[in-house]
Write an enzyme that holds these catalytic residues in place. Structure first.
Site, PDB file in Angstrom:
ATOM      1  N   SER A  89       0.349   6.707   7.845  1.00 10.55           N
ATOM      2  CA  SER A  89      -0.837   7.538   8.037  1.00 10.55           C
ATOM      3  C   SER A  89      -0.514   9.000   7.758  1.00 10.55           C
ATOM      4  CB  SER A  89      -1.282   7.383   9.486  1.00 10.55           C
ATOM      5  OG  SER A  89      -2.197   8.384   9.832  1.00 10.55           O
ATOM      6  N   TYR A 124       0.507   6.993  19.101  1.00 13.18           N
ATOM      7  CA  TYR A 124       0.130   6.286  17.869  1.00 13.18           C
ATOM      8  C   TYR A 124       0.884   6.886  16.679  1.00 13.18           C
ATOM      9  CZ  TYR A 124      -2.502   5.207  13.650  1.00 13.18           C
ATOM     10  OH  TYR A 124      -2.840   4.828  12.369  1.00 13.18           O
ATOM     11  N   LYS A 164       4.052   5.420  13.884  1.00 12.77           N
ATOM     12  CA  LYS A 164       4.099   5.464  12.409  1.00 12.77           C
ATOM     13  C   LYS A 164       5.384   6.149  11.943  1.00 12.77           C
ATOM     14  CE  LYS A 164       0.182   3.386  11.795  1.00 12.77           C
ATOM     15  NZ  LYS A 164       0.184   1.976  11.401  1.00 12.77           N
TER      16      LYS A 164
END
Ligand code: NAD
Ligand code: UFG
Length: 334
Positions: free
Chosen positions: A124, A148, A152
Site C-alpha cells: 500500500s 495496519y 505492510k
C-alpha cells in the site's frame, strides 16, 4: 500450472481474478469470507464464463494450504488476503499482526514446502508514511503510523529476506494508491460492511440517501481547494497491473516494489463534483476537523510500473465515478 489468488472474493482480488482469467490464466481462489460474500463466485463465472476452483479457508491454516498445493500445480501466488481497516487496526493490533503478518508467514511456509517461488503482494502507499514528499517513488524510506501500515512494512521486509535467502524467489510488492470504480458489468465492486471508512463508498451511501451527508475531513490543507488529495485508480486498471506484474515475476527473480497509481492527484471536492456530474445527484457535505493520521497529498510516481511492466492506468476519474455508481445502482445501494 495455476495461480493461487488469496482473498480472491474481495474487492481487488475479484477484479484481478476476472482480468487473470481473461488473460488465459488458470486460477485457484482461497478466501475465508471474513470481508466478502460467496455470491461473488457465481458472478465471477457469469463475467468470465469460467469456473474457478475455490477453497473456503484461512491462510493461517497450514492444512488447507497443503491441500490446495497438493491438489493443484501452483506456480505463483497473488496475495490479497488481509484485514484492511486502519481504525480497527489501532483498536485490535494483535488481530492485524496475526492475520496479515502471521498469515503471510504461514503462506510462505506452505509455498516453501512445495517449491513455489513467486509472490505478488498487495502492499500500500501507506508504507511511504507521513514524511516523504510527493510524488512517492519506490526507493523512498518506508514507515507507518498505525498497525495496519506496519503489517505492510513488515511483510515487505519479510519478502525481501525470503528473496535474499533464495536467489530463485521472485516477489513483487505492489503499492496500491486509492482503488475505486467497479467492473463494467456492475456485478462486482466494493461492498464494505457497516458505515464505510473510505471516501468513495461513503459518497455512494450519501448519494443513495442512506447516510445524510459526507463529512469532509479538513478543508484547510495546503492543496488546490484545501481538501485532501489522493491518487484514485480504477480497480480494473489495478487488476491489469497484477497481470503485468505476474508476467514480470515469471521472467525475473528478486524483490521489486512497484507503485500502482495514476500519477495524478484529485481532491475530495473534485471527486464529489465528478460524482455529482455523472449521477446528477447532489452530495450534501459538511467540513469537519482533520482525521487523525491523514496526510494532505498522496500520489504516485507511476513511471517504474511503466518501465518494468509496460503497464499504465488508462481510465479517468469520470469513468471511475460512473462505474462506482453503476455498481451501487445494480446492488440497490443507490
Ligand atoms: P477486501 O477486504 O475486499 O479483500 C480481502 C479479502 O481477503 C476478503 O475477501 C477477506 O474475506 C479475505 N481474507 C482476509 N483475511 C483472510 C484470511 N486470513 N484467510 C483467507 N482470506 C482472508 O480488501 P481489498 O480492498 O480487496 O484489499 C485487498 C488487499 O489490498 C489487502 O491486503 C489490502 O490491505 C490491500 N490494499 C487495499 C487498498 C484499498 O484501498 N482497498 C489499498 C492498499 C492496499
Ligand atoms: N475523506 C473524507 N471523508 C470521508 C472519508 C474520507 O473527507 O468520509 C477524505 C480523507 O480525509 C482523505 C481522502 O478522503 O483526504 C481519502 O480517504 P480514504 O479513507 O478514502 O483513503 P486514504 O487515502 O485515507 O486511505 C486508503 C486506504 C488505506 C491505504 C491508503 C493508500 O484506506 O488502507 O488508501 O493506499 F493505505
Amino acid at each position: 500450472m495455476s495461480v493461487l489468488v488469496t482473498g480472491g472474493t474481495g474487492f481487488i482480488g475479484s477484479h484481478t481474478a476476472v482480468q487473470l482469467a481473461q488473460a488465459g490464466e488458470d486460477i485457484v481462489i482461497i478466501d475465508n469470507f471474513s470481508n466478502s460474500k460467496p455470491e461473488v463466485l457465481g458472478k465471477l463465472k457469469t463475467i468470465t464464463g469460467k469456473e474457478m476452483r475455490f477453497y473456503e479457508g484461512d491462510i493461517r491454516d497450514g492444512t488447507v494450504l497443503d491441500k490446495i498445493f497438493s491438489e493443484n500445480a501452483i506456480e505463483a501466488v497473488i496475495h490479497f488476503a488481509g484485514l484492511k481497516a486502519v481504525g480497527e487496526s489501532v483498536e485490535k493490533p494483535l488481530e492485524y499482526y496475526e492475520n496479515n503478518v502471521g498469515g503471510t508467514v504461514n503462506l510462505l511456509e506452505a509455498m516453501k514446502r512445495r517449491g513455489c517461488k513467486k509472490m505478488i503482494f498487495s502492499s500500500s502507499a501507506t508504507v511511504y508514511g507521513n514524511d516523504n514528499p510527493v510524488p512517492f517513488v519506490e526507493d523512498m524510506s518506508t514507515s507507518a503510523i498505525n498497525p495496519y501500515g506496519w503489517t505492510k512494512v513488515m511483510i515487505e521486509h519479510i519478502l525481501e529476506s525470503v528473496c535474499a535467502s533464495d536467489p530463485e524467489f521472485s516477489a513483487v510488492l505492489l503499492r496500491y494508491f486509492n482503488p475505486i470504480g467497479a467492473h463494467k458489468s456492475g456485478l462486482i465492486g466494493e461492498d464494505p460492511q457497516g458505515i464505510p471508512n473510505n471516501l468513495m463508498p461513503y459518497i455512494m451511501k450519501v448519494a443513495a440517501g442512506e447516510l445524510p451527508y459526507l463529512r469532509v475531513y479538513g478543508a484547510d490543507y495546503d492543496t488546490v481547494d484545501g481538501t485532501g488529495v489522493r491518487d484514485f485508480i480504477h480497480v480494473v486498471d489495478l487488476a491489469d497491473g497484477h497481470v503485468a506484474a505476474l508476467r514480470y515475476a515469471r521472467a525475473h527473480a528478486g524483490v521489486e516494489a512497484v507503485n500502482l497509481g495514476t500519477g495524478k492527484g484529485t481532491s475530495v471536492f473534485e471527486l464529489v463534483s465528478a460524482v455529482e456530474k455523472v449521477t446528477g445527484i447532489k452530495i450534501p457535505y459538511e467540513v469537519v476537523g482533520r482525521r487523525t493520521g491523514d496526510i494532505a497529498i498522496c500520489y504516485a510516481d507511476a513511471s517504474k510500473a511503466k518501465r518494468l511492466f509496460e503497464w499504465k492506468a488508462k481510465r479517468g476519474i469520470e469513468e471511475m465515478c460512473e462505474d462506482s455508481a453503476r455498481w451501487a445502482l445494480k446492488n440497490k445501494i443507490l
